[in-house]
Design an enzyme around this catalytic site. Structure first.
Site, short mmCIF file in Angstrom:
data_model
loop_
_atom_site.label_atom_id
_atom_site.label_comp_id
_atom_site.label_asym_id
_atom_site.label_seq_id
_atom_site.Cartn_x
_atom_site.Cartn_y
_atom_site.Cartn_z
N PRO A 62 38.16 3.72 56.99
CA PRO A 62 37.70 5.07 57.34
C PRO A 62 37.52 5.93 56.08
CG PRO A 62 39.50 4.38 58.77
CD PRO A 62 39.40 3.34 57.69
N LYS A 75 22.65 8.23 53.68
CA LYS A 75 23.28 7.93 54.98
C LYS A 75 23.70 9.21 55.70
CE LYS A 75 24.96 5.43 58.33
NZ LYS A 75 26.08 6.00 58.98
N ASN A 84 22.40 10.34 59.40
CA ASN A 84 23.22 10.72 60.55
C ASN A 84 22.79 12.07 61.12
OD1 ASN A 84 24.59 8.37 59.97
ND2 ASN A 84 26.59 9.25 60.38
N GLU A 141 20.06 11.29 63.27
CA GLU A 141 20.63 10.66 64.47
C GLU A 141 21.07 11.73 65.49
OE1 GLU A 141 23.54 7.38 63.60
OE2 GLU A 141 24.95 8.78 64.50
N ARG A 159 27.05 19.70 69.94
CA ARG A 159 28.19 18.78 69.96
C ARG A 159 29.51 19.55 69.93
NH1 ARG A 159 28.92 13.10 66.85
NH2 ARG A 159 26.70 13.00 67.30
N1 LIG Z 1 31.56 2.07 63.86
C1 LIG Z 1 30.31 2.38 63.48
O1 LIG Z 1 29.36 2.37 64.27
C2 LIG Z 1 30.03 2.71 62.05
C3 LIG Z 1 31.05 2.98 61.16
N2 LIG Z 1 30.77 3.30 59.85
C4 LIG Z 1 31.82 3.60 58.90
O2 LIG Z 1 32.45 2.38 58.49
C5 LIG Z 1 33.83 2.63 58.19
C6 LIG Z 1 34.69 1.72 59.06
O3 LIG Z 1 34.38 1.99 60.41
P1 LIG Z 1 34.91 1.08 61.62
O4 LIG Z 1 34.92 -0.34 61.24
O5 LIG Z 1 34.15 1.52 62.80
O6 LIG Z 1 36.42 1.61 61.71
P2 LIG Z 1 37.65 0.90 62.42
O7 LIG Z 1 38.61 1.98 62.75
O8 LIG Z 1 37.19 -0.01 63.50
O9 LIG Z 1 38.27 -0.03 61.25
C7 LIG Z 1 38.86 0.49 60.09
C8 LIG Z 1 39.86 -0.55 59.61
O10 LIG Z 1 40.36 -0.14 58.35
C9 LIG Z 1 41.75 -0.46 58.32
N3 LIG Z 1 42.38 0.35 57.28
C10 LIG Z 1 42.58 1.69 57.28
N4 LIG Z 1 43.15 2.06 56.12
C11 LIG Z 1 43.28 0.94 55.38
C12 LIG Z 1 43.80 0.67 54.07
N5 LIG Z 1 44.26 1.65 53.28
N6 LIG Z 1 43.82 -0.60 53.64
C13 LIG Z 1 43.35 -1.59 54.42
N7 LIG Z 1 42.83 -1.41 55.65
C14 LIG Z 1 42.81 -0.16 56.12
C15 LIG Z 1 42.23 -0.19 59.72
O11 LIG Z 1 43.45 -0.86 60.00
C16 LIG Z 1 41.06 -0.71 60.55
O12 LIG Z 1 41.20 -2.08 60.89
C17 LIG Z 1 34.05 4.12 58.46
O13 LIG Z 1 33.88 4.84 57.26
C18 LIG Z 1 32.95 4.47 59.43
O14 LIG Z 1 32.61 5.83 59.43
C19 LIG Z 1 29.48 3.30 59.38
C20 LIG Z 1 28.44 3.03 60.22
C21 LIG Z 1 28.62 2.74 61.62
O1 LIG Z 2 27.62 6.45 61.07
C1 LIG Z 2 27.62 6.16 62.25
C2 LIG Z 2 26.36 5.87 62.97
O2 LIG Z 2 25.25 5.99 62.14
C3 LIG Z 2 28.93 6.06 62.96
O3 LIG Z 2 28.78 5.77 64.32
C4 LIG Z 2 29.78 7.27 62.74
O4 LIG Z 2 31.06 7.00 63.22
C5 LIG Z 2 29.23 8.52 63.40
O5 LIG Z 2 30.16 9.55 63.16
P1 LIG Z 2 29.92 11.08 63.55
O6 LIG Z 2 29.43 11.08 64.97
O7 LIG Z 2 31.25 11.71 63.37
O8 LIG Z 2 28.92 11.63 62.61
#
Ligand SMILES: NC(=O)C1=CN([C@@H]2O[C@H](COP(=O)(O)OP(=O)(O)OC[C@H]3O[C@@H](n4cnc5c(N)ncnc54)[C@H](O)[C@@H]3O)[C@@H](O)[C@H]2O)C=CC1
Ligand SMILES: O=C(CO)[C@H](O)[C@H](O)COP(=O)(O)O
Length: 298
Positions: A68, A169, A173, A176, A268
């Site tokens: 995150p 990015k 968003n 988006e 929102r």
């Molecule tokens: N979910 C989505 O649709 C999208 C997410 N992102 C971005 O990608 C990043 C990850 O998102 P997700 O995978 O959805 O989040 P998530 O919450 O599913 O996974 C994050 C992972 O990071 C781990 N983590 C947290 N702190 C840590 C640390 N210090 N060391 C090691 N592991 C750690 C957590 O245990 C968790 O498994 C975020 O910045 C998010 O905003 C970007 C585009 C799309």
């Molecule tokens: O980056 C994204 C999609 O493009 C992720 O879904 C992100 O978590 C969206 O976050 P927020 O609604 O807080 O802007």
């Protein structure tokens, strides 16, 4: 190539799997043991800590952070400090603020690539769209990894220097938010308008050849199929908001008008319960007009 992946949640696991599928090696770490076990099941070498991961990578470390945005990125970089030198490359694939990425790129000894990632969990099969900022040599060096994680060579590009990937990015968003708002308003009129419409059928028809077809519209079609045209018990609370806020803040600073994105962000925020301004407006109407104050739980 060997890649270390830190952060194995929804997005990080996909990075691991796509990189493994392309024939590379992965060393994986997450604070969550179950996430590490899932990566190991997929074929990655599990690590017990960030330091353990750095040791396992040996010289010329290539590391992808998918944690995150905010403190978790700084924590991982703090843990890596001392293990990195100028030949190493760190990619931040999360939604970090571009100014944080510029700061981190200046602070770390490694080459730092800020990588905006789009595509969500659906990217597991399709691959992601990657917007990358940072040194050209590091981008070129990691091209085989970006080819694997993205939809292919067309699915990633270097946007410019440090910060530019996360900047692009951030704006993505913002767009988006506005698109979601536009689809939402159109379907709201259709849902409350003159005809009793099957909104899944409307979305499907639009998705087949219409000017406004898109992946978000395909997701609208999916939502109406799974929830019904009235969206069933889906609440009107919309979470998130950070990346849209950053887009609006930057637009104000650059004096660039973007009323649609601002309005979408406001909508929102307006969806949240207990908005102080609405409560104050409620109380002020009593002040100036002695209109009855609506109280909670009434
Ligand atoms: N979910 C989505 O649709 C999208 C997410 N992102 C971005 O990608 C990043 C990850 O998102 P997700 O995978 O959805 O989040 P998530 O919450 O599913 O996974 C994050 C992972 O990071 C781990 N983590 C947290 N702190 C840590 C640390 N210090 N060391 C090691 N592991 C750690 C957590 O245990 C968790 O498994 C975020 O910045 C998010 O905003 C970007 C585009 C799309
Ligand atoms: O980056 C994204 C999609 O493009 C992720 O879904 C992100 O978590 C969206 O976050 P927020 O609604 O807080 O802007």
């Amino acid at each position: 190539m060997q890649l270390g992946v830190i952060g194995l949640g929804r997005m990080g696991q996909i990075v691991v799997e796509r990189v493994l599928d392309a024939g590379h090696d992965v060393v994986a770490f997450d604070l969550d043991d179950d996430a590490v076990a899932a990566a190991a099941d997929a074929g990655a070498t599990p690590a017990d800590s960030v330091t353990d991961l750095a040791e396992a990578l040996g010289d010329e470390k290539r590391i992808w952070l998918m944690v995150p945005a905010g403190k978790a990125v700084d924590a991982a970089l703090d843990d890596l400090e001392g293990s990195l030198d100028a030949d190493d490359i760190v990619v931040d694939g999360g939604n970090s603020h571009f100014e944080d990425s510029v700061r981190r790129a200046e602070a770390t000894d490694a080459a730092y690539l800020d990588c905006g990632t789009s595509g969500g969990p659906a990217g597991a099969e399709l691959g992601f769209s990657l917007m990358i900022g940072g040194p050209e040599w590091a981008y070129d060096e990691l091209t085989p990894i970006f080819d694997a994680v993205a939809t292919g060579p067309e699915g990633h590009d270097r946007m410019g220097p440090a910060g530019s990937g996360h900047y692009v990015k951030m704006v993505h968003n913002g767009v988006e938010y506005a698109l979601m708002q536009a689809y939402g308003e159109g379907f709201e009129l259709l849902a409350n308008g003159r005809y009793d419409l099957d909104l899944e059928a409307v979305a499907r028809t639009w998705n087949n050849g219409a000017v406004i077809r898109s992946w978000l519209l395909e997701l609208c079609e999916e939502a109406f199929r799974e929830e019904g045209s009235d969206l069933g018990d889906v609440d009107d609370y919309v979470a998130g908001g950070s990346t849209g806020t950053w887009t609006v803040q930057e637009a104000l600073e650059q004096e660039v008008p973007l009323p649609l994105i601002y309005q979408a962000l406001s909508e929102r925020f307006a969806s949240r319960d207990d908005r102080f301004s609405r409560r104050l407006a409620n109380r002020l109407r009593y002040g100036f007009g002695r209109h009855e104050v609506a109280r909670k739980d009434e």
